[in-house]
Design a protein around this motif. Structure first.
Motif, PDB file in Angstrom:
ATOM      1  N   VAL A   1      16.479  12.905  -0.488  1.00 26.29           N
ATOM      2  CA  VAL A   1      15.227  13.658  -0.442  1.00 26.29           C
ATOM      3  C   VAL A   1      14.273  13.033  -1.447  1.00 26.29           C
ATOM      4  CG1 VAL A   1      14.139  15.918  -0.612  1.00 26.29           C
ATOM      5  CG2 VAL A   1      16.520  15.744   0.161  1.00 26.29           C
ATOM      6  N   LEU A   2      13.177  12.488  -0.950  1.00 25.73           N
ATOM      7  CA  LEU A   2      12.204  11.796  -1.793  1.00 25.73           C
ATOM      8  C   LEU A   2      11.079  12.746  -2.196  1.00 25.73           C
ATOM      9  CD1 LEU A   2      13.308   9.755   0.616  1.00 25.73           C
ATOM     10  CD2 LEU A   2      11.748   8.164  -0.500  1.00 25.73           C
ATOM     11  N   GLU A   3      10.607  12.575  -3.412  1.00 20.36           N
ATOM     12  CA  GLU A   3       9.459  13.348  -3.889  1.00 20.36           C
ATOM     13  C   GLU A   3       8.306  12.406  -4.191  1.00 20.36           C
ATOM     14  OE1 GLU A   3       7.952  15.921  -7.750  1.00 20.36           O
ATOM     15  OE2 GLU A   3      10.112  15.634  -7.475  1.00 20.36           O
ATOM     16  N   GLY A   4       7.130  12.757  -3.704  1.00 20.51           N
ATOM     17  CA  GLY A   4       5.940  11.976  -4.008  1.00 20.51           C
ATOM     18  C   GLY A   4       5.362  12.354  -5.358  1.00 20.51           C
ATOM     19  N   ALA A   5       4.201  11.772  -5.681  1.00 22.10           N
ATOM     20  CA  ALA A   5       3.542  12.054  -6.953  1.00 22.10           C
ATOM     21  C   ALA A   5       2.070  12.306  -6.717  1.00 22.10           C
ATOM     22  CB  ALA A   5       3.723  10.891  -7.922  1.00 22.10           C
ATOM     23  N   GLY A   6       1.530  13.345  -7.361  1.00 22.73           N
ATOM     24  CA  GLY A   6       0.115  13.641  -7.198  1.00 22.73           C
ATOM     25  C   GLY A   6      -0.225  13.862  -5.739  1.00 22.73           C
ATOM     26  N   SER A   7      -1.186  13.103  -5.244  1.00 25.07           N
ATOM     27  CA  SER A   7      -1.635  13.211  -3.857  1.00 25.07           C
ATOM     28  C   SER A   7      -1.571  11.847  -3.180  1.00 25.07           C
ATOM     29  CB  SER A   7      -3.065  13.734  -3.811  1.00 25.07           C
ATOM     30  OG  SER A   7      -3.654  13.492  -2.542  1.00 25.07           O
ATOM     31  N   PRO A   8      -1.218  11.796  -1.879  1.00 24.40           N
ATOM     32  CA  PRO A   8      -1.233  10.514  -1.167  1.00 24.40           C
ATOM     33  C   PRO A   8      -2.638  10.067  -0.772  1.00 24.40           C
ATOM     34  CG  PRO A   8      -0.632  12.267   0.344  1.00 24.40           C
ATOM     35  CD  PRO A   8      -0.735  12.901  -1.019  1.00 24.40           C
ATOM     36  N   ALA A   9      -3.644  10.894  -1.098  1.00 27.63           N
ATOM     37  CA  ALA A   9      -5.003  10.601  -0.652  1.00 27.63           C
ATOM     38  C   ALA A   9      -5.881  10.008  -1.754  1.00 27.63           C
ATOM     39  CB  ALA A   9      -5.654  11.886  -0.118  1.00 27.63           C
ATOM     40  N   GLU A  10      -5.253   9.457  -2.782  1.00 26.96           N
ATOM     41  CA  GLU A  10      -6.028   8.819  -3.844  1.00 26.96           C
ATOM     42  C   GLU A  10      -6.436   7.421  -3.361  1.00 26.96           C
ATOM     43  OE1 GLU A  10      -6.884  10.593  -6.208  1.00 26.96           O
ATOM     44  OE2 GLU A  10      -5.398  12.198  -6.300  1.00 26.96           O
ATOM     45  N   VAL A  11      -7.650   7.314  -2.851  1.00 22.14           N
ATOM     46  CA  VAL A  11      -8.060   6.084  -2.166  1.00 22.14           C
ATOM     47  C   VAL A  11      -8.075   4.873  -3.094  1.00 22.14           C
ATOM     48  CG1 VAL A  11      -9.350   7.263  -0.366  1.00 22.14           C
ATOM     49  CG2 VAL A  11     -10.488   6.708  -2.515  1.00 22.14           C
ATOM     50  N   ASN A  12      -8.288   5.093  -4.388  1.00 22.70           N
ATOM     51  CA  ASN A  12      -8.345   3.971  -5.320  1.00 22.70           C
ATOM     52  C   ASN A  12      -6.962   3.441  -5.683  1.00 22.70           C
ATOM     53  OD1 ASN A  12      -8.071   6.578  -6.588  1.00 22.70           O
ATOM     54  ND2 ASN A  12      -8.232   5.550  -8.570  1.00 22.70           N
ATOM     55  N   LEU A  13      -5.903   4.144  -5.290  1.00 25.07           N
ATOM     56  CA  LEU A  13      -4.544   3.743  -5.657  1.00 25.07           C
ATOM     57  C   LEU A  13      -3.695   3.324  -4.466  1.00 25.07           C
ATOM     58  CD1 LEU A  13      -3.715   6.658  -8.165  1.00 25.07           C
ATOM     59  CD2 LEU A  13      -4.622   4.391  -8.707  1.00 25.07           C
ATOM     60  N   LYS A  14      -4.175   3.572  -3.267  1.00 23.60           N
ATOM     61  CA  LYS A  14      -3.319   3.436  -2.091  1.00 23.60           C
ATOM     62  C   LYS A  14      -2.839   2.009  -1.833  1.00 23.60           C
ATOM     63  CE  LYS A  14      -4.149   5.569   1.681  1.00 23.60           C
ATOM     64  NZ  LYS A  14      -4.804   6.097   2.892  1.00 23.60           N
ATOM     65  N   ASP A  15      -3.654   0.999  -2.174  1.00 27.56           N
ATOM     66  CA  ASP A  15      -3.271  -0.362  -1.795  1.00 27.56           C
ATOM     67  C   ASP A  15      -2.035  -0.859  -2.539  1.00 27.56           C
ATOM     68  OD1 ASP A  15      -4.775  -0.439  -4.180  1.00 27.56           O
ATOM     69  OD2 ASP A  15      -5.264  -2.544  -3.869  1.00 27.56           O
ATOM     70  N   ARG A  16      -1.723  -0.264  -3.704  1.00 23.69           N
ATOM     71  CA  ARG A  16      -0.521  -0.672  -4.443  1.00 23.69           C
ATOM     72  C   ARG A  16       0.415   0.512  -4.673  1.00 23.69           C
ATOM     73  NH1 ARG A  16      -2.344  -5.396  -8.749  1.00 23.69           N
ATOM     74  NH2 ARG A  16      -3.591  -6.570  -7.256  1.00 23.69           N
ATOM     75  N   ASP A  17       0.310   1.483  -3.821  1.00 26.31           N
ATOM     76  CA  ASP A  17       1.127   2.696  -3.925  1.00 26.31           C
ATOM     77  C   ASP A  17       2.613   2.371  -3.826  1.00 26.31           C
ATOM     78  OD1 ASP A  17       2.130   5.385  -3.596  1.00 26.31           O
ATOM     79  OD2 ASP A  17       2.109   5.011  -1.434  1.00 26.31           O
ATOM     80  N   ILE A  18       3.404   2.939  -4.730  1.00 29.92           N
ATOM     81  CA  ILE A  18       4.866   2.792  -4.644  1.00 29.92           C
ATOM     82  C   ILE A  18       5.557   4.148  -4.644  1.00 29.92           C
ATOM     83  CG2 ILE A  18       4.868   0.545  -5.800  1.00 29.92           C
ATOM     84  CD1 ILE A  18       5.946   2.039  -8.324  1.00 29.92           C
ATOM     85  N   VAL A  19       4.754   5.232  -4.530  1.00 30.68           N
ATOM     86  CA  VAL A  19       5.364   6.541  -4.724  1.00 30.68           C
ATOM     87  C   VAL A  19       5.017   7.556  -3.634  1.00 30.68           C
ATOM     88  CG1 VAL A  19       3.506   7.508  -6.150  1.00 30.68           C
ATOM     89  CG2 VAL A  19       5.855   8.233  -6.553  1.00 30.68           C
ATOM     90  N   ASN A  20       4.072   7.225  -2.751  1.00 30.38           N
ATOM     91  CA  ASN A  20       3.706   8.177  -1.699  1.00 30.38           C
ATOM     92  C   ASN A  20       3.898   7.567  -0.300  1.00 30.38           C
ATOM     93  OD1 ASN A  20       3.040  10.663  -3.070  1.00 30.38           O
ATOM     94  ND2 ASN A  20       1.289   9.598  -3.955  1.00 30.38           N
ATOM     95  N   MET A  21       2.816   7.270   0.402  1.00 29.24           N
ATOM     96  CA  MET A  21       2.938   6.893   1.808  1.00 29.24           C
ATOM     97  C   MET A  21       3.597   5.532   2.039  1.00 29.24           C
ATOM     98  SD  MET A  21       2.368   9.060   4.054  1.00 29.24           S
ATOM     99  CE  MET A  21       1.704  10.709   4.229  1.00 29.24           C
ATOM    100  N   ARG A  22       3.339   4.565   1.185  1.00 33.09           N
ATOM    101  CA  ARG A  22       4.025   3.273   1.372  1.00 33.09           C
ATOM    102  C   ARG A  22       5.530   3.444   1.170  1.00 33.09           C
ATOM    103  NH1 ARG A  22       2.387  -1.053  -2.257  1.00 33.09           N
ATOM    104  NH2 ARG A  22       3.038  -2.595  -0.718  1.00 33.09           N
ATOM    105  N   LEU A  23       5.900   4.270   0.195  1.00 33.85           N
ATOM    106  CA  LEU A  23       7.314   4.551  -0.022  1.00 33.85           C
ATOM    107  C   LEU A  23       7.921   5.258   1.182  1.00 33.85           C
ATOM    108  CD1 LEU A  23       9.855   4.723  -1.801  1.00 33.85           C
ATOM    109  CD2 LEU A  23       8.922   6.824  -2.772  1.00 33.85           C
ATOM    110  N   ALA A  24       7.189   6.199   1.756  1.00 33.77           N
ATOM    111  CA  ALA A  24       7.679   6.887   2.955  1.00 33.77           C
ATOM    112  C   ALA A  24       7.938   5.883   4.077  1.00 33.77           C
ATOM    113  CB  ALA A  24       6.678   7.944   3.411  1.00 33.77           C
ATOM    114  N   GLY A  25       7.064   4.872   4.173  1.00 36.46           N
ATOM    115  CA  GLY A  25       7.270   3.830   5.176  1.00 36.46           C
ATOM    116  C   GLY A  25       8.511   3.004   4.896  1.00 36.46           C
ATOM    117  N   TRP A  26       8.715   2.607   3.633  1.00 30.03           N
ATOM    118  CA  TRP A  26       9.914   1.831   3.287  1.00 30.03           C
ATOM    119  C   TRP A  26      11.183   2.622   3.595  1.00 30.03           C
ATOM    120  CZ3 TRP A  26       7.700   0.885  -2.279  1.00 30.03           C
ATOM    121  CH2 TRP A  26       6.598   0.023  -2.186  1.00 30.03           C
TER     122      TRP A  26
END
Length: 525
Positions: free
Chosen positions: A137-162
């Protein structure tokens, strides 16, 4: 998907914002899966927290993942939280990788230089967990909608994809704007990310759910995704929180309760100094559940009141927080309370260091202040070093035990300072490495106490989680105040285990677990 599948099934809990209840809901789902017979592990790739948990092998991870591992009834490992960020100064954090300090990095350096390395570390840790367990069971951090952070995200949607994980999006209705926060989050996600969100959980609901139904119907029609559960607010949870942001909501709740009931004349007034860089505040959780304790935090001198006990907590920057005490007048007030008013004072970790005569940081490990006078309540001196001590310990103490007996205790140490005695002093605690810890170590003395236990300090986090010691200490203060001792106090560790089941049963009764299992593509046991 069957239990024989090589890689574990996955499920991810993300939120529309910080402090919407992701960590607690993840713990609840972990316990539900455990109850249903699945070998389950939690995972959070990158955690930012000053509230640490020490693993069985002496490594440091975020407390939330330690708590979630406890909910799964497994030993926590650093694979469950491979990267921990511990804020140290504005825009600077200590980066802890697999439980050991890596470096102090500013936000830009971390993002531009370290995140590419972190991606590999995260993927490897997740793969090891999925190879060892049946569900992660994975837990994200903050919000996945932080547009300034998404390109190097390792904790929300990119992680969900991995992880190929279906995502449950959690929103907190208690803070208002729940429908806007859900729809707004989805609007910012890419089409592929929106597809990965399989349903919503509305958390911390108070009131009549039938009045919410028109909004739920609108949300499902607007997004084409189901509301999987509306989770009512659960008071007096009995499970520790992830970070100090929750202290503000707890303070509001406590004020509501005090307005209804007030402080009993039979209660002890115990106050914790809320330092700007407060860490490991869960050290005091048991006190909040003791019936004979009125527990509160002091942020400003105006909130002092008439405490029976003052507690100094842990800190991520002891030197700067000590300067804060001096600048605000709290230091002088604490000294007067202990020396003139003969009040009871105790310090844990950084709090213990502050109680001493002097703090030395010649190499600048803590701050740019090479030397500071302490509060002068204990005959100790602390020198800060580069090496961090993290270890699970067990031992004993005669402090407050009476009649020459000893109390068995356990907990953990996590600190960078080394404290020495400036004169002969009563050493209250004797500790050694926990028996399941492969690290070897002799029994060593810890802490200091003066004035027959009226002032004491220790490096032992979790000391107040030891029921017998906590009750003996509280009863000593009660007797000194002219109150009768309490014979049958709180059994905190037993209550905590019961709290996991209470939480799981509460969430299960309001969450469509059949659909959750469907999303995970597993068959319920």
């Amino acid at each position: 998907m069957s239990k024989e599948t090589k890689l574990a099934a996955t499920l991810m809990v993300q939120g529309t914002a910080s402090d919407v209840g992701k960590s607690i809901l993840t713990a609840a789902i972990c316990r539900i899966l455990f109850q249903d017979g699945w070998q389950t592990a939690p995972f959070k790739s990158q955690n930012m927290s000053l509230n640490s948990y020490v693993t069985y092998d002496g490594k440091e991870i975020g407390r939330a993942q330690g708590v979630q591992a406890d909910a799964c009834r497994i030993l926590a490992t650093t694979d469950m939280n491979p990267i921990l960020l511990k804020p140290k100064q504005d825009m600077v954090a200590q980066v802890v990788v697999h439980g050991k300090p890596y470096s102090d990095l500013d936000a830009r350096t971390y993002r531009e230089t370290y995140l590419p390395q972190a991606e590999v570390i995260v993927k490897d840790a997740l793969h090891r967990l999925r190879s060892q367990y049946e569900v992660v069971v994975l837990e994200g951090a903050g919000s996945p909608a932080e547009v300034n952070l998404k390109d190097r995200d390792i904790v929300n949607m990119r992680l969900a994809g991995w992880a190929d994980a279906p995502v449950l999006l959690v929103a907190d209705i208690d803070r208002g704007g729940v429908f806007a926060s859900i729809v707004g989050t989805l609007e910012i996600l890419t089409p592929e990310e929106r597809e990965r969100v399989k349903g919503f959980i509305i958390n911390k609901f108070r009131g009549d759910v039938s009045l919410l139904k028109p909004g739920l119907d609108w949300l499902e029609e607007r997004t084409g995704k189901p509301v999987l559960g509306v989770i009512p607010y659960l008071p007096q949870l009995g499970i520790e929180d992830e970070d100090s942001a929750s202290l503000d909501s707890k303070r509001v709740q406590r004020r509501r309760e005090e307005a209804s009931h007030g402080k009993s004349a039979d209660q002890l007034d115990i106050a914790v100094i809320r330092l700007p860089r407060l860490s490991n505040f869960t050290d005091f959780d048991p006190l909040q559940e003791e019936k004979d304790v009125h527990f509160r935090y002091i942020t400003h001198l105006s909130e002092w009141g008439k405490p029976d006990v003052i507690l100094l907590p842990g800190s991520k920057n002891t030197m700067d927080d000590l300067r804060h005490l001096k600048e605000t007048g709290l230091a002088e007030r604490i000294q007067a309370f202990a020396q003139t008013e003969h009040g009871s004072v105790a310090g844990i970790c950084a709090g213990y260091q502050m109680l001493g005569m002097k703090l030395l940081d010649p190499e600048g490990y803590e701050s740019d202040h090479p030397e500071l006078e302490g509060l002068g309540l204990l005959p100790t001196e602390t020198v800060f070093t580069a090496e961090k001590r993290t270890i699970l310990v067990q031992g004993s103490t005669a402090l407050f035990a009476g009649d020459g007996s000893e109390i068995i205790i356990d907990g953990y140490e996590i600190h960078m300072g080394r404290t020495s005695y400036l004169q002969d002093v009563e050493v209250p605690f004797y500790l050694q490495a926990f028996e399941t810890n492969p690290a070897s170590g002799e029994r060593h003395g810890d802490g200091a106490t003066v004035d027959e236990g009226r002032v004491w300090g220790t490096y032992l986090h979790g000391i107040l989680h030891n029921d017998e010691f906590r009750r003996a200490w509280l009863n000593r203060i009660r007797v000194n105040k002219g109150l009768l001792p309490v014979a049958d106090g709180l059994r905190y560790k037993e209550r905590r285990e019961q709290a996991f089941d209470r939480l799981a049963n509460h969430v299960r009764s309001h969450l469509d677990m059949s659909r959750v299992y469907e999303m995970m593509k597993v068959t319920k046991s």
